[in-house]
Design an enzyme around this catalytic site. Structure first.
Site, mmCIF file in Angstrom:
data_model
loop_
_atom_site.group_PDB
_atom_site.id
_atom_site.type_symbol
_atom_site.label_atom_id
_atom_site.label_comp_id
_atom_site.label_asym_id
_atom_site.label_seq_id
_atom_site.Cartn_x
_atom_site.Cartn_y
_atom_site.Cartn_z
ATOM 1 N N SER A 24 79.192 19.563 -118.304
ATOM 2 C CA SER A 24 78.926 21.005 -118.284
ATOM 3 C C SER A 24 79.812 21.742 -119.283
ATOM 4 C CB SER A 24 79.161 21.568 -116.884
ATOM 5 O OG SER A 24 78.354 20.915 -115.937
ATOM 6 N N GLU A 107 84.577 20.053 -105.495
ATOM 7 C CA GLU A 107 83.476 20.714 -106.207
ATOM 8 C C GLU A 107 82.318 21.021 -105.267
ATOM 9 O OE1 GLU A 107 80.094 19.681 -109.612
ATOM 10 O OE2 GLU A 107 81.736 18.287 -109.249
ATOM 11 N N SER A 235 73.400 13.912 -105.510
ATOM 12 C CA SER A 235 72.090 14.363 -105.029
ATOM 13 C C SER A 235 72.065 14.513 -103.509
ATOM 14 C CB SER A 235 71.005 13.366 -105.458
ATOM 15 O OG SER A 235 71.175 12.143 -104.746
ATOM 16 N N GLU A 237 70.181 13.019 -101.495
ATOM 17 C CA GLU A 237 70.093 11.698 -100.878
ATOM 18 C C GLU A 237 71.472 11.054 -100.758
ATOM 19 O OE1 GLU A 237 66.251 12.956 -102.384
ATOM 20 O OE2 GLU A 237 68.213 12.823 -103.327
#
Length: 257
Positions: A24, A107, A235, A237
């Site tokens: 990022s 985070e 994610s 999942e």
């Protein structure tokens, strides 16, 4: 882990070779962190070090990744003999995996307290547009906007509670699954906000602005970018597996499934 770093005994510097992707804001940054394999022959989570590396040097190439939003927040970063000082290691050499997991927990959890301020501003703009075009008078739209406002208040309260626990010495950023729960909550909330923004925009949300080229408005960018919220930082999942296996003690998911 393919990125490697070796300590140059002559200069006392780490020499880094490899690649980092989805970094990022690397195109705007002066520094980044790199988890690199620093112990030859090590495997999996062992032998990794968490290095701080300056980006403004000849051994670093930053390649922005063009996104659907028409911007390039994420980047690929290539290291070819890049160097950083020998003491710019977070934690101990070889224990970088633990540092990285602590960072991810933070985070996903309490660090997003500031992010909720931006979420509130985005929600305000969607409400303002709904008032402007009259869609706020539609019962379904009005209900969804009210639900978003209530849920955001809950998410912010959870973040404040987590911060208080951290200040009190408890690792609520990652321990007991708090980070994973929080990541699931805010990521899905933000994705829903993007969907509601498009429902409020109506037909206008289907077209780029008539200024030529691929020119999107703020709500179109919000919708497109928020599709990534449930993927980056781990994610949905992955978060559910963490909660199932490490918190609830359920059997590990079979490999290959």
């Amino acid at each position: 882990m393919q990125t490697r770093a070796r300590l140059d005994e002559a200069t006392g510097e780490w020499v880094v070779d490899g690649q980092k992707v989805w970094t990022s804001l690397a195109h705007l940054s002066d520094w980044c962190f790199v988890v690199a394999r620093t112990e030859p022959g090590s495997t999996r989570h062992q032998g990794l070090s968490f290095l701080l590396v300056p980006l403004r040097q000849d051994g670093v190439e930053v390649r922005p990744i063009e996104q659907l939003t028409s911007g390039s927040e994420f980047n690929e970063v290539f290291f070819t003999g890049a160097r950083t000082a020998g003491d710019l290691v977070v934690g101990e050499p070889g224990n970088g995996w633990g540092v990285a997991m602590g960072l991810l927990g933070f985070e996903r959890g309490v660090s997003t307290l500031g992010q909720t301020v931006g979420f509130a501003r985005e929600l305000e703009t969607v409400v303002a547009r709904a008032r402007q075009n009259g869609s706020i008078d539609e019962p379904v739209i009005r209900d969804r906007l009210a639900r978003l406002k209530t849920e955001l208040s809950v998410i912010r309260s959870f973040a404040l509670r987590s911060l208080a626990l951290v200040e009190g010495g408890q690792d609520s950023a990652a321990g007991n699954g708090a980070g994973s729960i929080f990541k699931l909550a805010w990521a899905n909330w933000h994705r829903t906000l993007g969907e509601v923004a498009m429902d409020v925009a109506g037909a206008e949300g289907l077209l780029a602005r008539p200024t030529g080229g691929y020119d999107l408005d703020d709500h179109q960018r919000l919708f497109l970018f928020s599709r990534a919220d449930t993927i980056y930082g781990g994610s949905d999942e992955v978060q559910k597996n963490i909660l199932a296996e490490r918190v609830l003690g359920l059997p590990r998911e079979p490999k290959g499934s």
